[in-house]
Structure formats: C-alpha cells, structure tokens
Design a protein around this motif. Structure first.
Motif, PDB file in Angstrom:
ATOM      1  N   LEU A 190     -12.399 -16.128  17.965  1.00  0.00           N
ATOM      2  CA  LEU A 190     -11.781 -14.981  17.310  1.00  0.00           C
ATOM      3  C   LEU A 190     -10.562 -15.460  16.527  1.00  0.00           C
ATOM      4  O   LEU A 190      -9.696 -16.147  17.070  1.00  0.00           O
ATOM      5  N   THR A 191     -10.504 -15.093  15.260  1.00  0.00           N
ATOM      6  CA  THR A 191      -9.381 -15.496  14.402  1.00  0.00           C
ATOM      7  C   THR A 191      -8.815 -14.249  13.719  1.00  0.00           C
ATOM      8  O   THR A 191      -9.051 -14.020  12.531  1.00  0.00           O
ATOM      9  N   PRO A 192      -8.072 -13.443  14.457  1.00  0.00           N
ATOM     10  CA  PRO A 192      -7.515 -12.225  13.846  1.00  0.00           C
ATOM     11  C   PRO A 192      -6.480 -12.562  12.789  1.00  0.00           C
ATOM     12  O   PRO A 192      -5.780 -13.573  12.874  1.00  0.00           O
ATOM     13  N   GLY A 193      -6.396 -11.718  11.801  1.00  0.00           N
ATOM     14  CA  GLY A 193      -5.413 -11.915  10.742  1.00  0.00           C
ATOM     15  C   GLY A 193      -5.255 -10.658   9.909  1.00  0.00           C
ATOM     16  O   GLY A 193      -6.195  -9.878   9.746  1.00  0.00           O
ATOM     17  N   VAL A 194      -4.053 -10.455   9.391  1.00  0.00           N
ATOM     18  CA  VAL A 194      -3.781  -9.292   8.549  1.00  0.00           C
ATOM     19  C   VAL A 194      -2.756  -9.697   7.502  1.00  0.00           C
ATOM     20  O   VAL A 194      -1.902 -10.563   7.743  1.00  0.00           O
ATOM     21  N   ALA A 195      -2.874  -9.121   6.330  1.00  0.00           N
ATOM     22  CA  ALA A 195      -1.958  -9.440   5.235  1.00  0.00           C
ATOM     23  C   ALA A 195      -1.675  -8.179   4.447  1.00  0.00           C
ATOM     24  O   ALA A 195      -2.460  -7.217   4.461  1.00  0.00           O
ATOM     25  N   VAL A 196      -0.539  -8.187   3.751  1.00  0.00           N
ATOM     26  CA  VAL A 196      -0.201  -7.096   2.842  1.00  0.00           C
ATOM     27  C   VAL A 196      -0.088  -7.678   1.440  1.00  0.00           C
ATOM     28  O   VAL A 196       0.497  -8.745   1.234  1.00  0.00           O
ATOM     29  N   ARG A 197      -0.697  -7.005   0.483  1.00  0.00           N
ATOM     30  CA  ARG A 197      -0.772  -7.520  -0.876  1.00  0.00           C
ATOM     31  C   ARG A 197      -0.474  -6.409  -1.888  1.00  0.00           C
ATOM     32  O   ARG A 197      -0.467  -5.229  -1.557  1.00  0.00           O
ATOM     33  N   SER A 198      -0.262  -6.839  -3.120  1.00  0.00           N
ATOM     34  CA  SER A 198      -0.143  -5.922  -4.265  1.00  0.00           C
ATOM     35  C   SER A 198       0.911  -4.847  -4.043  1.00  0.00           C
ATOM     36  O   SER A 198       0.660  -3.654  -4.234  1.00  0.00           O
ATOM     37  N   VAL A 199       2.112  -5.266  -3.633  1.00  0.00           N
ATOM     38  CA  VAL A 199       3.220  -4.324  -3.469  1.00  0.00           C
ATOM     39  C   VAL A 199       3.769  -3.983  -4.854  1.00  0.00           C
ATOM     40  O   VAL A 199       4.187  -4.869  -5.609  1.00  0.00           O
ATOM     41  N   ARG A 200       3.763  -2.708  -5.177  1.00  0.00           N
ATOM     42  CA  ARG A 200       4.192  -2.261  -6.500  1.00  0.00           C
ATOM     43  C   ARG A 200       5.011  -0.973  -6.364  1.00  0.00           C
ATOM     44  O   ARG A 200       4.808  -0.189  -5.449  1.00  0.00           O
ATOM     45  N   VAL A 201       5.914  -0.753  -7.319  1.00  0.00           N
ATOM     46  CA  VAL A 201       6.676   0.494  -7.391  1.00  0.00           C
ATOM     47  C   VAL A 201       6.440   1.124  -8.756  1.00  0.00           C
ATOM     48  O   VAL A 201       6.672   0.492  -9.788  1.00  0.00           O
ATOM     49  N   ALA A 271      14.550   9.011  -5.558  1.00  0.00           N
ATOM     50  CA  ALA A 271      14.854   7.654  -6.012  1.00  0.00           C
ATOM     51  C   ALA A 271      15.905   7.688  -7.127  1.00  0.00           C
ATOM     52  O   ALA A 271      16.042   8.693  -7.842  1.00  0.00           O
ATOM     53  N   PRO A 272      16.652   6.602  -7.301  1.00  0.00           N
ATOM     54  CA  PRO A 272      17.630   6.553  -8.403  1.00  0.00           C
ATOM     55  C   PRO A 272      16.935   6.507  -9.754  1.00  0.00           C
ATOM     56  O   PRO A 272      15.837   5.958  -9.887  1.00  0.00           O
ATOM     57  N   GLY A 273      17.600   7.074 -10.764  1.00  0.00           N
ATOM     58  CA  GLY A 273      17.019   7.067 -12.098  1.00  0.00           C
ATOM     59  C   GLY A 273      17.081   5.701 -12.753  1.00  0.00           C
ATOM     60  O   GLY A 273      16.143   5.287 -13.433  1.00  0.00           O
ATOM     61  N   THR A 274      18.197   4.988 -12.552  1.00  0.00           N
ATOM     62  CA  THR A 274      18.373   3.659 -13.140  1.00  0.00           C
ATOM     63  C   THR A 274      18.915   2.727 -12.066  1.00  0.00           C
ATOM     64  O   THR A 274      19.946   3.012 -11.448  1.00  0.00           O
ATOM     65  N   ASP A 275      18.199   1.639 -11.821  1.00  0.00           N
ATOM     66  CA  ASP A 275      18.602   0.731 -10.746  1.00  0.00           C
ATOM     67  C   ASP A 275      17.675  -0.475 -10.779  1.00  0.00           C
ATOM     68  O   ASP A 275      16.760  -0.553 -11.605  1.00  0.00           O
ATOM     69  N   TYR A 276      17.940  -1.414  -9.878  1.00  0.00           N
ATOM     70  CA  TYR A 276      16.990  -2.493  -9.607  1.00  0.00           C
ATOM     71  C   TYR A 276      16.415  -2.225  -8.217  1.00  0.00           C
ATOM     72  O   TYR A 276      17.145  -2.262  -7.219  1.00  0.00           O
ATOM     73  N   LEU A 277      15.117  -1.913  -8.150  1.00  0.00           N
ATOM     74  CA  LEU A 277      14.490  -1.536  -6.891  1.00  0.00           C
ATOM     75  C   LEU A 277      13.732  -2.721  -6.298  1.00  0.00           C
ATOM     76  O   LEU A 277      12.993  -3.420  -6.998  1.00  0.00           O
ATOM     77  N   THR A 278      13.932  -2.926  -4.998  1.00  0.00           N
ATOM     78  CA  THR A 278      13.187  -3.935  -4.251  1.00  0.00           C
ATOM     79  C   THR A 278      12.302  -3.227  -3.241  1.00  0.00           C
ATOM     80  O   THR A 278      12.798  -2.480  -2.387  1.00  0.00           O
ATOM     81  N   ALA A 279      10.999  -3.440  -3.355  1.00  0.00           N
ATOM     82  CA  ALA A 279      10.027  -2.842  -2.438  1.00  0.00           C
ATOM     83  C   ALA A 279       9.508  -3.916  -1.497  1.00  0.00           C
ATOM     84  O   ALA A 279       9.164  -5.021  -1.926  1.00  0.00           O
ATOM     85  N   SER A 280       9.454  -3.594  -0.215  1.00  0.00           N
ATOM     86  CA  SER A 280       8.922  -4.535   0.769  1.00  0.00           C
ATOM     87  C   SER A 280       8.071  -3.776   1.784  1.00  0.00           C
ATOM     88  O   SER A 280       8.338  -2.605   2.082  1.00  0.00           O
ATOM     89  N   VAL A 281       7.063  -4.453   2.285  1.00  0.00           N
ATOM     90  CA  VAL A 281       6.185  -3.882   3.304  1.00  0.00           C
ATOM     91  C   VAL A 281       5.993  -4.932   4.391  1.00  0.00           C
ATOM     92  O   VAL A 281       5.588  -6.065   4.112  1.00  0.00           O
ATOM     93  N   ARG A 282       6.291  -4.527   5.609  1.00  0.00           N
ATOM     94  CA  ARG A 282       6.109  -5.394   6.775  1.00  0.00           C
ATOM     95  C   ARG A 282       4.943  -4.853   7.590  1.00  0.00           C
ATOM     96  O   ARG A 282       4.853  -3.652   7.832  1.00  0.00           O
ATOM     97  N   ALA A 293       5.436  -8.638   2.458  1.00  0.00           N
ATOM     98  CA  ALA A 293       5.405  -8.969   1.032  1.00  0.00           C
ATOM     99  C   ALA A 293       6.355  -8.028   0.326  1.00  0.00           C
ATOM    100  O   ALA A 293       6.640  -6.924   0.818  1.00  0.00           O
ATOM    101  N   GLN A 294       6.881  -8.467  -0.817  1.00  0.00           N
ATOM    102  CA  GLN A 294       7.819  -7.628  -1.545  1.00  0.00           C
ATOM    103  C   GLN A 294       7.721  -7.882  -3.038  1.00  0.00           C
ATOM    104  O   GLN A 294       7.148  -8.880  -3.483  1.00  0.00           O
ATOM    105  N   SER A 295       8.290  -6.965  -3.790  1.00  0.00           N
ATOM    106  CA  SER A 295       8.390  -7.122  -5.237  1.00  0.00           C
ATOM    107  C   SER A 295       9.598  -6.332  -5.705  1.00  0.00           C
ATOM    108  O   SER A 295      10.099  -5.452  -5.009  1.00  0.00           O
ATOM    109  N   GLY A 296      10.108  -6.670  -6.896  1.00  0.00           N
ATOM    110  CA  GLY A 296      11.265  -5.982  -7.443  1.00  0.00           C
ATOM    111  C   GLY A 296      11.086  -5.688  -8.916  1.00  0.00           C
ATOM    112  O   GLY A 296      10.330  -6.368  -9.616  1.00  0.00           O
ATOM    113  N   ARG A 297      11.799  -4.668  -9.398  1.00  0.00           N
ATOM    114  CA  ARG A 297      11.736  -4.322 -10.810  1.00  0.00           C
ATOM    115  C   ARG A 297      12.946  -3.495 -11.195  1.00  0.00           C
ATOM    116  O   ARG A 297      13.546  -2.802 -10.378  1.00  0.00           O
ATOM    117  N   VAL A 298      13.296  -3.612 -12.463  1.00  0.00           N
ATOM    118  CA  VAL A 298      14.338  -2.771 -13.036  1.00  0.00           C
ATOM    119  C   VAL A 298      13.707  -1.435 -13.423  1.00  0.00           C
ATOM    120  O   VAL A 298      12.646  -1.403 -14.063  1.00  0.00           O
TER     121      VAL A 298
END
Length: 338
Positions: A190-201, A271-282, A293-298
C-alpha cells in the motif's frame, strides 16, 4: 406533451455512498419520492439497500488476494405499502470532479473495475410491500488486480418512472436508485499519497471606487496513491504582510479513490480590492505527512485606481495653478546703490 415540450429521462442516484463517505456506524440511506438522500419517505417509493446479515454493517469492507473469489449477499428492503420492481447491478464508483462526491456509474456504462467483477444471483426482482430480498453475489478478483483499494457498489434502480417538470413546459422522467458501497483492498504493498494542485485565486472587484471585492480560491486535491483516503483541506488567503486574512473552515472530503481528484472552491466575499494575495492550501490525511501548495498574485480594483488617478490629476492641476498665481504676484527685487 405539447409541441413546446421536450422529453428527457433523468436518472437520480440517491446514494448510500453518501453515507459510505461517513464513518462506519452511520445508518443506511432511504430514497423516497419528494425526499432527499438519507430521508425516509412516507410515499410509495421508499426502499433501502444494505449488506445482508447483521445490522451493524452499512457497507461491504473486504480484503482479498488477487485471483480470489469473495461471496456475500445484499439486502433490498421495500419500506413502502406497494410492490416495487428493481433492476440490480454492480457498478464502479468514482469521485465527481466538481466536489469529490462519491458516485456510481449507470447500468448502461462500461464497468471496468470492481463493478465488472460482480456477479449477482439476480438482476431483476419485485419485492412485496414491507418485505425484503437477499441477493447473493460473488466478487471475482482478477489474478492481475493491482494492490490497494478498489471501490464500487451494488445499485438498486427502481423501475418506476416519476414525472416532473410539467409546469415548466419540459416533461422529465425521473428514476431513483440507491447504492451500497463495496470497498475491497487487494493484498500487496500500500502506497497512500495525496497532493494539492492548481491553487488559483480569481478576483472580482466591486464596480464602484473604494469598494471591496470578492475572491474565489480554486484548487484540486488528488489521490496520488493506491489507497482510498478521506483528506482534510485547510485553505487560506492573505494579503500583503498578512494584514488581511480569510477565515475559511477546514473541510474533510468524502472518500477519495486512488487516481481520482476533486476540484474545490471557497469564496471570500470581503476580499481587498487592491492588494497582493497569497493563496495556500494544506492537506492532511490519516497516516500521511501534511502537504501544501500556494500561489500569489497582484489584484487591482480598476474603479479605485481610476478614481485615485482622477483625484491626483485634479490635485496636479490645482497645484500648477497655485504656483502660477504665486509667480505672477511676486514683487520684483531691485538693487539699492550706496
């Protein structure tokens, strides 16, 4: 049916698998006309599907070696006051992409997994009111079945067709079904595994200057191993320097099957109208280390920037005029000879 009506047949599967996604010990589901999943109906179309034998089994949980044959029985109970006719068949389980809910393939679809390994004592039966029928079945595990979790179910489809949607001009025929889960673990590593991908805002600012915004976090949880899991996800979104943070609740997913994924979203309406947002999922799962995994955007509120730019332009013009008046009104300096 009028010329403006369309005919459709909708198979609604009211799944015992919804309960199968809960811990063992949950009660079995009952489908009823006008009732949702898990609700016992008072109408003439209420029934249940569960393992035969002791009442403490709400699903079939089995272990087997490759090439073995497993025998058991399923009980279909007619809880109504009228005879019910059923089609009963084995089905592969899968996770719906949108939210990861456990679902079962319809009878006409190809059953390439556990559903195709099942042979039922009968595939059609009529059950008198208030009675139950036990159907024996065999599960023939292929000799080359890979180790790990294999999930399917036995579906009891009510042959009665309910009519709905007439008021909207569309005639819809609905057939309801209930499935009981079969979770087979084939012996081997048995090789259990889980991942989180494609984090977007995705960011949707208000249409007025200095208004707030709505942020939508999207991400995908993938079962990368060969064991079925119930992962828990912890999504977060924060602004620059962590000055603004979302308040999302942790979420435990239904049973996520090997190789399957779930596309999930959470909404941040403040959410703020203007900012730099960092999204993360654990994501965590029993017996596995946490992964993230995480991602960021203005993000920009164009109405706000437009209003600020307009204000700065007005101030610049006013300042220019003020300086012009000062220069025109200044007294010229003349020298004094001694």
């Amino acid at each position: 049916m009028t010329s403006h009506s369309a005919a459709a047949v909708l198979l609604v599967v009211v799944l015992t698998a919804l309960l199968a996604s809960l811990p063992a010990g949950s009660s079995s589901a009952t489908a009823a006309r006008g009732a949702g999943a898990g609700g016992a109906g008072a109408g003439s179309s209420a029934w249940s599907v569960r393992p035969a034998g002791t009442a403490d089994r709400t699903a079939f949980v089995m272990d087997s070696a490759p090439g073995a044959i497993v025998r058991d029985a399923v009980r279909v109970s007619n809880l109504s006051d009228a005879p019910l006719s059923f089609q009963v068949y084995g089905s592969d389980a899968y996770n719906t992409p949108r939210d990861g809910a456990l679902a079962y393939r319809q009878a006409g679809e190809a059953q390439t997994g556990l559903g195709g390994w099942l042979a039922l004592g009968t595939n059609a039966l009529v059950i008198p009111p208030g009675r139950a029928a036990d159907i024996p079945f065999t599960l023939s595990v292929p000799a080359d079945a890979p180790p790990g979790s294999h999930v399917g179910g036995i579906v009891a489809l009510n042959n009665a067709v309910e009519q709905a949607g007439g008021a909207s001009g569309v005639d819809v025929g609905i057939q309801r079904a209930i499935a009981v889960r079969i979770q087979l673990t084939v012996e081997g590593p048995l090789t259990p595994g889980v991942a989180v991908r494609s984090v977007r805002v995705r960011h949707r600012p208000a249409g007025t200057p200095f208004g707030g915004a709505r942020a939508i976090l999207t991400y995908t949880v993938v079962n990368t191993g060969n064991a079925a899991l119930r992962p828990t996800v912890s999504p977060r979104v924060s602004g620059l320097f962590g000055l603004r943070q979302s308040a999302f609740a942790d979420r435990t997913l239904p049973l996520l099957l090997p190789g399957q994924s779930a596309d999930l979203t959470v909404d941040w309406p403040q959410a703020p109208g203007t900012d730099y947002l960092t999204a993360s999922v654990r994501v965590t799962a029993p017996g596995l280390p946490a992964t993230s995994a995480q991602s960021g955007r203005v993000v920009v509120s164009w109405p706000t920037l437009g209003a600020v730019a307009g204000l700065l332009a007005v101030l610049a013009v006013a300042l220019g005029r003020f300086r012009g008046k000062r220069s025109r009104g200044a007294i010229p300096h003349t020298g004094v000879l001694s």
